[in-house]
Motif scaffolding. Structure first.
Motif, PDB file in Angstrom:
ATOM      1  N   TYR A  71       0.847  -1.195   0.000  1.00  0.00           N
ATOM      2  CA  TYR A  71       0.000   0.000   0.000  1.00  0.00           C
ATOM      3  C   TYR A  71       0.884   1.246   0.000  1.00  0.00           C
ATOM      4  O   TYR A  71       1.891   1.307   0.712  1.00  0.00           O
ATOM      5  N   GLU A 108      -3.688   7.611  -3.018  1.00  0.00           N
ATOM      6  CA  GLU A 108      -3.418   6.257  -2.561  1.00  0.00           C
ATOM      7  C   GLU A 108      -3.443   5.286  -3.741  1.00  0.00           C
ATOM      8  O   GLU A 108      -4.194   5.486  -4.697  1.00  0.00           O
ATOM      9  N   LYS A 135      -2.236   0.812  -4.655  1.00  0.00           N
ATOM     10  CA  LYS A 135      -1.754  -0.441  -4.117  1.00  0.00           C
ATOM     11  C   LYS A 135      -1.119  -1.257  -5.228  1.00  0.00           C
ATOM     12  O   LYS A 135      -1.582  -1.236  -6.379  1.00  0.00           O
ATOM     13  N   TYR A 160       0.175  -5.086  -6.445  1.00  0.00           N
ATOM     14  CA  TYR A 160      -0.031  -6.517  -6.240  1.00  0.00           C
ATOM     15  C   TYR A 160       0.971  -7.284  -7.100  1.00  0.00           C
ATOM     16  O   TYR A 160       1.044  -7.064  -8.313  1.00  0.00           O
ATOM     17  N   ARG A 190     -12.292   3.724  -6.291  1.00  0.00           N
ATOM     18  CA  ARG A 190     -11.119   3.867  -5.452  1.00  0.00           C
ATOM     19  C   ARG A 190     -10.172   2.698  -5.714  1.00  0.00           C
ATOM     20  O   ARG A 190     -10.554   1.650  -6.236  1.00  0.00           O
ATOM     21  N   PHE A 221      -8.995   0.538  -3.763  1.00  0.00           N
ATOM     22  CA  PHE A 221      -9.313  -0.711  -3.064  1.00  0.00           C
ATOM     23  C   PHE A 221     -10.439  -1.504  -3.740  1.00  0.00           C
ATOM     24  O   PHE A 221     -10.743  -2.616  -3.328  1.00  0.00           O
ATOM     25  N   ASP A 222     -11.068  -0.925  -4.772  1.00  0.00           N
ATOM     26  CA  ASP A 222     -12.101  -1.665  -5.500  1.00  0.00           C
ATOM     27  C   ASP A 222     -11.542  -2.908  -6.175  1.00  0.00           C
ATOM     28  O   ASP A 222     -12.267  -3.881  -6.390  1.00  0.00           O
ATOM     29  N   GLU A 251      -9.648  -5.046  -4.936  1.00  0.00           N
ATOM     30  CA  GLU A 251      -9.845  -6.141  -3.983  1.00  0.00           C
ATOM     31  C   GLU A 251     -11.307  -6.323  -3.618  1.00  0.00           C
ATOM     32  O   GLU A 251     -11.821  -7.449  -3.598  1.00  0.00           O
ATOM     33  N   ASN A 252     -11.995  -5.223  -3.330  1.00  0.00           N
ATOM     34  CA  ASN A 252     -13.362  -5.325  -2.828  1.00  0.00           C
ATOM     35  C   ASN A 252     -14.309  -5.997  -3.813  1.00  0.00           C
ATOM     36  O   ASN A 252     -15.245  -6.684  -3.409  1.00  0.00           O
ATOM     37  N   SER A 301      -3.122  -0.584  -8.739  1.00  0.00           N
ATOM     38  CA  SER A 301      -4.514  -0.153  -8.696  1.00  0.00           C
ATOM     39  C   SER A 301      -4.572   1.256  -8.114  1.00  0.00           C
ATOM     40  O   SER A 301      -4.097   1.494  -6.999  1.00  0.00           O
ATOM     41  N   ASP A 317      -6.573   5.347  -7.691  1.00  0.00           N
ATOM     42  CA  ASP A 317      -7.835   6.066  -7.519  1.00  0.00           C
ATOM     43  C   ASP A 317      -8.212   6.789  -8.815  1.00  0.00           C
ATOM     44  O   ASP A 317      -7.338   7.245  -9.565  1.00  0.00           O
TER      45      ASP A 317
END
Length: 253
Positions: A5, A18, A20, A22, A38, A40-41, A43-44, A64, A66
């Protein structure tokens, strides 16, 4: 799966951003979330799980990020010039701040001298992914765009200026001269565009057909694939499309 992150101040956007990462090695891919999404989508909405075979095998590294859609494409009551300027700042953020980190990591992890990137998105993320590929084919060698619209009119209506034009692939590709230096890059690229013909795909289907017509008229060999009438604008179908197209995009088939 190796994950990292990051929160960094962006000079292009004048705010903290922000993202991330992988994966420990493999082809670098920039993932653009759906509208107003965002980082984190990824993953979500379980797209990280779907790509995990390639990520864990060291075939793929995903960044990934924003979006800035809420201040640009989605701000339908805002001033059009301000909106598209904000979007262009986001493009500069990607190209001047995120892409160099992707290239540096690929050089370090893959021992590549001149790595080129992939881009990927669904729905509005597909529009952004395709736009990045067509605008910067010297940086992005291919990508995957699922269920996207490729004409800026769907968010800007009848408004057009230099920046809207520069972010509307059907417009700038239609007017691109046959001897433009990007043409050779496109013809050596690996861009895949897909859309279903089922529920909630009417606008994206029409937009993809229009883009397909422009690409054919310019002899730009992008793979544009139209799936069946049962294929709707939803994650379950995007997962299946990823399963089908990713091995081809990564040269495994």
């Amino acid at each position: 799966m190796e994950m990292r992150y990051e929160r960094q101040y962006s000079r292009q956007l004048n705010r903290d951003m922000e993202f991330k990462i992988y994966g420990h090695a493999g082809k670098p891919m920039l993932y653009i979330p759906c509208q107003n999404g965002r980082f984190f989508d990824f993953e979500n909405f379980r797209m990280a799980d779907r790509l995990s075979p390639w990520i864990e095998a060291g075939r793929l590294q995903v960044f990934s990020v924003d979006t800035m859609d809420s201040e640009s494409w989605s701000d339908s009551y805002g001033d059009c010039r301000r909106r598209i300027e904000r979007h262009e700042q986001w493009i500069s953020y990607l190209m001047l701040e995120i892409v160099p980190q992707m290239i540096a990591r690929a050089k370090e992890r893959n021992h590549e001298e001149n790595p080129r990137l992939l881009t990927f998105g669904c729905s509005m993320g597909a529009m952004h992914a395709a736009n990045l590929y067509f605008r910067f084919p010297d940086v992005f060698e291919g990508g995957l765009a699922l269920s996207g619209l490729y004409d800026a009119q769907f968010c800007f209506g009848g408004y057009m200026d230099d920046l809207v034009y520069a972010n509307s692939p059907v417009n700038y590709l239609e007017n691109m001269p046959a001897d433009h230096p990007y043409m050779d890059l496109y013809r050596n690229g690996r861009m895949i565009i897909c859309v279903g013909q089922g529920a909630w795909e009417n606008e994206t289907l029409d937009g993809t057909r229009r883009l397909d017509g422009v690409l054919r008229s310019k002899n730009i060999p992008v793979w544009v694939d139209f799936w069946g009438y049962d294929v709707c604008h939803d994650w379950d179908w995007w997962y299946r499309q990823v399963d089908y197209f990713m091995p081809k995009l990564l040269g495994e088939e």
